[in-house]
Design an enzyme around this catalytic site. Structure first.
Site, PDB file in Angstrom:
ATOM      1  N   LYS A  14       0.868  -1.165   0.000  1.00  0.00           N
ATOM      2  CA  LYS A  14       0.000   0.000   0.000  1.00  0.00           C
ATOM      3  C   LYS A  14       0.908   1.219   0.000  1.00  0.00           C
ATOM      4  O   LYS A  14       1.727   1.397   0.911  1.00  0.00           O
ATOM      5  CB  LYS A  14      -0.875  -0.012   1.241  1.00  0.00           C
ATOM      6  CG  LYS A  14      -1.716   1.232   1.371  1.00  0.00           C
ATOM      7  CD  LYS A  14      -2.698   1.079   2.482  1.00  0.00           C
ATOM      8  CE  LYS A  14      -3.548   2.321   2.617  1.00  0.00           C
ATOM      9  NZ  LYS A  14      -4.507   2.173   3.705  1.00  0.00           N
TER      10      LYS A  14
ATOM     11  N   LYS B 291      -2.004  -1.460  -3.991  1.00  0.00           N
ATOM     12  CA  LYS B 291      -2.901  -0.318  -3.894  1.00  0.00           C
ATOM     13  C   LYS B 291      -2.103   0.970  -3.926  1.00  0.00           C
ATOM     14  O   LYS B 291      -1.117   1.052  -3.188  1.00  0.00           O
ATOM     15  CB  LYS B 291      -3.675  -0.433  -2.577  1.00  0.00           C
ATOM     16  CG  LYS B 291      -4.481   0.776  -2.206  1.00  0.00           C
ATOM     17  CD  LYS B 291      -5.120   0.540  -0.872  1.00  0.00           C
ATOM     18  CE  LYS B 291      -5.933   1.764  -0.507  1.00  0.00           C
ATOM     19  NZ  LYS B 291      -6.511   1.655   0.800  1.00  0.00           N
TER      20      LYS B 291
END
Ligand code: PBG
Length: 323
Positions: A195, A248
């Protein structure tokens, strides 16, 4: 045999020929719809920066889930917006918390709909950071204990999959250990293994009211310049017991999706985040792009890069388009 014997246009001539040889296609069953759940009754509250996305109270969420399930969307990913926040994020692991109650209601109404829960503290802390603050810094090891507690409370409510999005070290192992200890060995972990500290989460933070009061998340989320590090993160999470990984955001990190898939072969999701959604919505609202075509092309590119599942605010609409 080069041209003129070889002509790649031959298989592009008709729609049926193109369908026959398409390498990547989309299926609603591999899309995941994120949803924001709030306390209260009868709430459907549209998020300004994310047209078409609302915060739902529980009975509205169940109604929405009925539609999502009937369209064949693969799963729903829940984010909670609690009525009160504090330093220790107690709302995150409260058995009567908003996500825990929503999971119970969803599982009762739709036992077959896969329910994934976001496991993070940022929506529940008064300061908006993803963990417990000590001397102004997020304390890793206290935080992973609170995350494990949160995951267990989601599992107890009936979640099929828990998805830690905090980027603390060792959280997957702590969660797996605690889940198994408390009788939830069948609950899967979808780890947000890479992330990034991204500018594309802006609209989400408005929706979830989770902007850090001071500082930013660069002390725990990944630096956008790094790709090899994503492989290390992925391997560590798999060793700690992750069942599935996630990259992400999605479109600015398609290279990372491909690298992680090739390096691990593990089931992989990519998160097409709020800012990516809002950009498409804004351009479409201005008539600058053909929304349906641009969205389906975007989602196809994410799968082509190597993602198995895609988390996207467009899941429901895309499933309608794909019908
Ligand atoms: C943190 C979390 C975030 C998102 C999902 N989980 C925000 C953040 O790190 O600030 C962003 C999702 C999106 O932008 O759609 N729990």
């Amino acid at each position: 045999m080069p041209f003129p014997a070889t002509r790649l246009r031959r298989l592009r001539r008709t729609p049926a020929l193109r369908d026959l040889v398409r390498e990547t296609s989309l299926s609603p069953a591999q899309l995941v719809q994120p949803a924001f759940v709030v306390a209260g009754e009868g709430v459907r509250d549209e998020i300004d920066s994310m047209p078409g996305i609302e915060r739902f109270s529980i009975s509205e969420l169940v109604a929405e889930a009925t539609e999502i399930a009937s369209l064949g969307v693969g799963a729903i990913l829940l984010f909670g917006i609690p009525s009160a926040k504090d330093e220790s994020a107690t709302g995150a692991y409260d058995d009567e918390g908003v996500v825990q109650m929503a999971v119970r209601a969803l599982k009762e109404a739709h036992p077959d709909l896969t329910v994934i829960t976001d496991v993070c503290l940022c929506e529940y802390t008064s300061h908006g950071h993803c963990g417990f603050l000590r001397d102004g810094e997020v304390d890793n090891d206290i935080t992973i204990e609170l995350l494990a507690k949160t995951a267990v409370s989601h599992a107890e409510a009936g979640a099929d999959v828990v998805a830690p999005s905090d980027m603390m070290d060792g959280r997957v192992g702590a969660i797996r250990h605690q889940l198994d200890e408390e009788g939830h060995s069948r609950v899967a972990i979808l780890s947000y293994s890479s992330k990034y500290a991204s500018a594309f989460y802006g609209p989400f933070r408005e929706a979830a009211d989770s902007t850090p009061e001071s500082g930013d998340r660069r002390g725990y989320q990944m630096d956008p310049g790094n790709a090899a590090e994503a492989i290390r993160e992925a391997e560590l999470d798999l060793d700690e017991g992750a069942d599935m990984l996630m990259v992400k955001p999605a479109t600015p990190y398609l290279d990372v999706v491909r690298l992680v898939k090739d390096a691990t072969g593990a089931p992989l999701a990519a998160y097409h985040v709020s800012g990516e959604y809002s950009m498409l919505k804004a351009a479409a609202a201005n008539g600058w792009i053909d929304e349906r075509a641009a969205v389906l092309e975007t989602l196809t590119s994410i799968k082509r890069a190597g993602a198995d599942a895609i988390v996207t605010y467009y899941a429901k609409e895309a499933a309608q388009w794909l019908r």
